[in-house]
Motif scaffolding. Structure first.
Motif, short mmCIF file in Angstrom:
data_model
loop_
_atom_site.label_atom_id
_atom_site.label_comp_id
_atom_site.label_asym_id
_atom_site.label_seq_id
_atom_site.Cartn_x
_atom_site.Cartn_y
_atom_site.Cartn_z
N GLY A 23 -10.55 -5.85 -9.68
CA GLY A 23 -9.41 -6.23 -10.50
C GLY A 23 -8.54 -5.06 -10.95
O GLY A 23 -7.67 -5.24 -11.80
N THR A 40 -7.31 -4.50 -6.55
CA THR A 40 -6.05 -5.21 -6.32
C THR A 40 -5.03 -4.34 -5.57
O THR A 40 -4.11 -4.87 -4.94
CB THR A 40 -5.43 -5.64 -7.66
OG1 THR A 40 -5.26 -4.49 -8.49
CG2 THR A 40 -6.34 -6.63 -8.36
N TYR A 72 -11.12 -2.48 -1.32
CA TYR A 72 -10.61 -3.84 -1.23
C TYR A 72 -11.78 -4.84 -1.16
O TYR A 72 -11.73 -5.91 -1.78
CB TYR A 72 -9.71 -4.00 -0.01
CG TYR A 72 -8.31 -3.47 -0.23
CD1 TYR A 72 -7.52 -3.94 -1.28
CD2 TYR A 72 -7.77 -2.49 0.60
CE1 TYR A 72 -6.23 -3.47 -1.48
CE2 TYR A 72 -6.48 -2.00 0.41
CZ TYR A 72 -5.72 -2.50 -0.65
OH TYR A 72 -4.45 -2.02 -0.86
#
Length: 306
Positions: free
Chosen positions: A215, A244, A239
């Motif tokens: 996040g 993000t 990732y």
């Protein structure tokens, strides 16, 4: 104490832009060498004025064989014409990842052997910026004053100025994690590290990465980007772990071969780094800050410039 008017600031050909910035920080003029090339490829150098008794400062990356030889020529030339001292700042040390040789391999550890060539040319002082390994600092017999200039404060300022929001710093391996932790400490942000294993020249495997990036914007940090292999693998792991967005950061932006295109193809929109490697400039993907302020600060401290 060293008076500003007694400093002769020089640069090898490829490092002139950085030397110009250092001169501005020091509020002195840098001195261009008289340089010509003969038809057979030999290079002519001459000092444009009497240098006897001056404190010579040479800014020189050693990213190519010719750059290293030019540095050695300037050091030898200064001593020949009786300068008071020769002081060298190397923003980027070529072959810096070759600081050791595997047992019985016959490898030449050029990071050490080439640094010894610089030391044996008899400068009084040699400073390096963000070395891959501090082993080269000790590749002399104790008669040279050496210094390792760190740029964490500049890197942290660049990240802070970019106003990225919620981010975490990531080291591609545990060996570099202490350095990343120092930058994270300045910024007051979290940091984590991936597993890296090198199995050949310019070839690595990046393993697992913690969920600390989930996040958040991951900023992958290393001392240099050469082919980009380690960075790109780490980006993939970021990732996969839920990042993000991913940015990359390294002091020395070598970006050899098609490395730059690889980053763009992988969707890496920004690479942050310094102007230590000749020719590095801010553009559509690179965010470049200058190391001139920390070099100038170090020279003021060491030479006690007044």
């Amino acid at each position: 104490m060293t008076r500003r008017e007694n400093i002769l600031l020089l640069a090898t050909q490829d490092t002139i832009p950085l030397a110009d910035k250092v001169a501005s920080e020091l509020q002195i003029e840098w001195t261009p060498m008289v340089r010509k090339q003969f038809s057979d490829g030999e290079i002519y150098h001459a000092f444009p004025r009497d240098v006897s008794g001056v404190d010579m400062v040479i800014i020189s990356a050693t990213h190519t064989d010719s750059a290293l030889q030019e540095l050695l020529d300037l050091i030898a030339g200064g001593l020949y014409w009786n300068v008071r001292s020769v002081n060298v700042v190397i923003p980027y040390l070529g072959y810096s990842t070759m600081e050791r040789a595997k047992p019985e391999s016959g490898e030449i550890p050029k990071g050490v052997t080439r640094t010894r060539q610089i030391f044996r040319s008899r400068p009084k002082y040699v400073a390096f910026v963000d070395l891959h390994s501090e082993a080269v600092l000790h590749a002399h017999s104790g008669e040279i004053k050496t210094r390792h200039i760190w740029t964490e404060e500049l890197a942290a300022k660049k990240i802070r100025d970019m106003e990225l929001g919620d981010y975490v710093l990531v080291s591609p391996d545990y060996g570099f994690s202490k350095r990343v932790a120092r930058v994270a400490g300045i910024l007051g942000c979290p940091h984590t590290a991936a597993n890296k294993d090198r199995y050949d020249v310019d070839k690595t495997i990046i393993g697992q990465l913690s969920s600390a990036v989930k996040g958040k914007t991951a900023i992958i940090c290393d001392d240099m980007i050469r082919t980009g292999g380690s960075m790109l693998q780490t980006a993939d792991r970021c990732y996969e772990a839920g990042a993000t967005d991913v940015l990359c950061m390294a002091t020395h932006l070598v970006l050899s071969g098609n490395a730059r295109a690889k980053f763009q193809e992988r969707g890496i929109r920004r690479i942050i780094g310094a102007d230590t490697y000749p020719g590095t400039k801010t553009d559509d993907i690179l965010e470049v800050y200058s190391v001139a302020p920390v070099i100038a600060k170090e020279l003021i401290h060491y030479l006690r410039i007044i």
